[in-house]
Motif scaffolding. Structure first.
Motif, mmCIF file in Angstrom:
data_model
loop_
_atom_site.group_PDB
_atom_site.id
_atom_site.type_symbol
_atom_site.label_atom_id
_atom_site.label_comp_id
_atom_site.label_asym_id
_atom_site.label_seq_id
_atom_site.Cartn_x
_atom_site.Cartn_y
_atom_site.Cartn_z
ATOM 1 N N GLU A 198 5.550 -8.759 -4.600
ATOM 2 C CA GLU A 198 6.384 -7.832 -3.836
ATOM 3 C C GLU A 198 7.868 -8.109 -4.093
ATOM 4 O OE1 GLU A 198 3.477 -7.226 0.056
ATOM 5 O OE2 GLU A 198 5.127 -8.681 0.150
ATOM 6 N N VAL A 199 8.658 -7.044 -4.015
ATOM 7 C CA VAL A 199 10.114 -7.138 -4.186
ATOM 8 C C VAL A 199 10.784 -6.476 -2.990
ATOM 9 C CG1 VAL A 199 12.098 -6.501 -5.614
ATOM 10 C CG2 VAL A 199 9.929 -7.118 -6.704
ATOM 11 N N THR B 227 -1.825 0.922 2.695
ATOM 12 C CA THR B 227 -1.042 1.162 1.473
ATOM 13 C C THR B 227 -0.551 -0.170 0.895
ATOM 14 O OG1 THR B 227 0.951 1.471 2.806
ATOM 15 C CG2 THR B 227 -0.281 3.442 2.199
ATOM 16 N N SER B 228 -0.529 -0.241 -0.414
ATOM 17 C CA SER B 228 -0.086 -1.460 -1.096
ATOM 18 C C SER B 228 1.441 -1.556 -1.053
ATOM 19 C CB SER B 228 -0.561 -1.447 -2.559
ATOM 20 O OG SER B 228 -0.012 -2.539 -3.255
ATOM 21 N N THR B 229 1.925 -2.728 -0.683
ATOM 22 C CA THR B 229 3.374 -2.943 -0.562
ATOM 23 C C THR B 229 3.948 -3.664 -1.787
ATOM 24 O OG1 THR B 229 2.899 -4.969 0.675
ATOM 25 C CG2 THR B 229 3.347 -2.970 1.955
ATOM 26 N N GLY C 30 15.834 -6.482 2.705
ATOM 27 C CA GLY C 30 14.717 -6.598 3.626
ATOM 28 C C GLY C 30 13.716 -5.463 3.557
ATOM 29 N N VAL C 31 13.915 -4.519 2.639
ATOM 30 C CA VAL C 31 13.013 -3.365 2.518
ATOM 31 C C VAL C 31 12.196 -3.503 1.240
ATOM 32 C CG1 VAL C 31 12.880 -0.860 2.326
ATOM 33 C CG2 VAL C 31 14.650 -1.902 3.757
ATOM 34 N N MET D 100 18.339 -10.206 -3.047
ATOM 35 C CA MET D 100 16.953 -9.758 -3.178
ATOM 36 C C MET D 100 15.993 -10.872 -2.769
ATOM 37 S SD MET D 100 17.054 -7.693 -6.815
ATOM 38 C CE MET D 100 15.265 -7.541 -6.848
ATOM 39 N N GLN D 101 14.764 -10.469 -2.473
ATOM 40 C CA GLN D 101 13.683 -11.418 -2.199
ATOM 41 C C GLN D 101 12.462 -11.027 -3.031
ATOM 42 O OE1 GLN D 101 13.383 -11.141 2.183
ATOM 43 N NE2 GLN D 101 13.990 -13.293 2.250
#
Length: 216
Positions: free
Chosen positions: A200-201, A113-115, A205-206, A157-158
């Motif tokens: 990705e965001v 699955t794409s994250t 950490g999720v 956020m990351q």
């Protein structure tokens, strides 16, 4: 001839018994009066200074703050938005079947699955920019899955930028929103995507769907 009686000579004041005690007492009183006057004057001056300090207007301390908090922006120059193609969506079980299928990656007959969101611009390398100001917390070099840059932002956020080359930053660097950090490229992990960026965001950490903030 009459005898003239002489008056007894008077003693000077300084030789009288009462003179010096009175003089000393007077001097002592004068000294006490002078000391009292200076003390009263000093205390009065102190009271005035204290009153001035109490009644003086308090200067406000102005702490500079950011007038507007940044919001997440696209990881490319917005002038190319109309030319962007979404190759793979973020896999979200709540989406329709077609969207979920478009969020599946196949490698060696194994589905993954794409994250994040995989995007391309005219199948050509494009400049990848920081989606938000922050610090470079990781630069991972991997020719198989594609090089990756991770930015950590002040709000916690990351953002991750996968499948990039010509990296312009290193770990510990501070970057501003919209600042170029790399160039998109292809990789062996997802060869059918060609030249692309996998974006990705993360919140706490999720991994979350970038479309929560951006409309691709």
């Amino acid at each position: 001839m009459r005898e003239v009686k002489q008056k007894p000579s008077q003693k000077p004041f300084t030789q009288k018994k009462w003179f010096w005690p009175v003089a000393y007492s007077s001097m002592a009183l004068m000294i006490v009066a002078v000391i009292f006057s200076f003390t009263a004057l000093y205390e009065s001056q102190e009271e005035k200074e204290l009153l001035t300090e109490v009644t003086a207007p308090v200067e406000e301390t102005i702490i500079p703050t950011s007038t507007a908090q940044e919001t997440l922006k696209y990881p490319f120059k917005e002038q190319y938005l109309s030319e962007v193609t979404v190759l793979q969506d973020f896999y979200d079980v709540t989406k329709d079947e077609a969207t979920r299928e478009n969020a599946l990656l196949v490698f060696n007959q194994v589905f993954t699955t794409s994250t994040g969101v995989s995007i391309a611009i005219n199948s050509e390398p494009f400049e990848v920019v920081a989606a938000m100001s922050g610090e470079v917390t990781e630069v991972k070099m991997d020719s198989f899955t594609g090089n990756m840059i991770t930015l950590t932002h002040p709000n916690g956020m990351q953002t991750r930028y996968n499948s990039v080359a010509d990296i312009l930053v290193k770990q510990g660097d501070k970057v501003s929103q919209g600042e170029p950090i790399a160039t998109s490229q292809e990789n062996e992990w997802n060869p059918t995507a060609g030249i692309h960026l996998h974006f990705e965001v993360l919140e706490d950490g999720v991994l979350v769907n970038p479309n929560k903030y951006l409309s691709f």
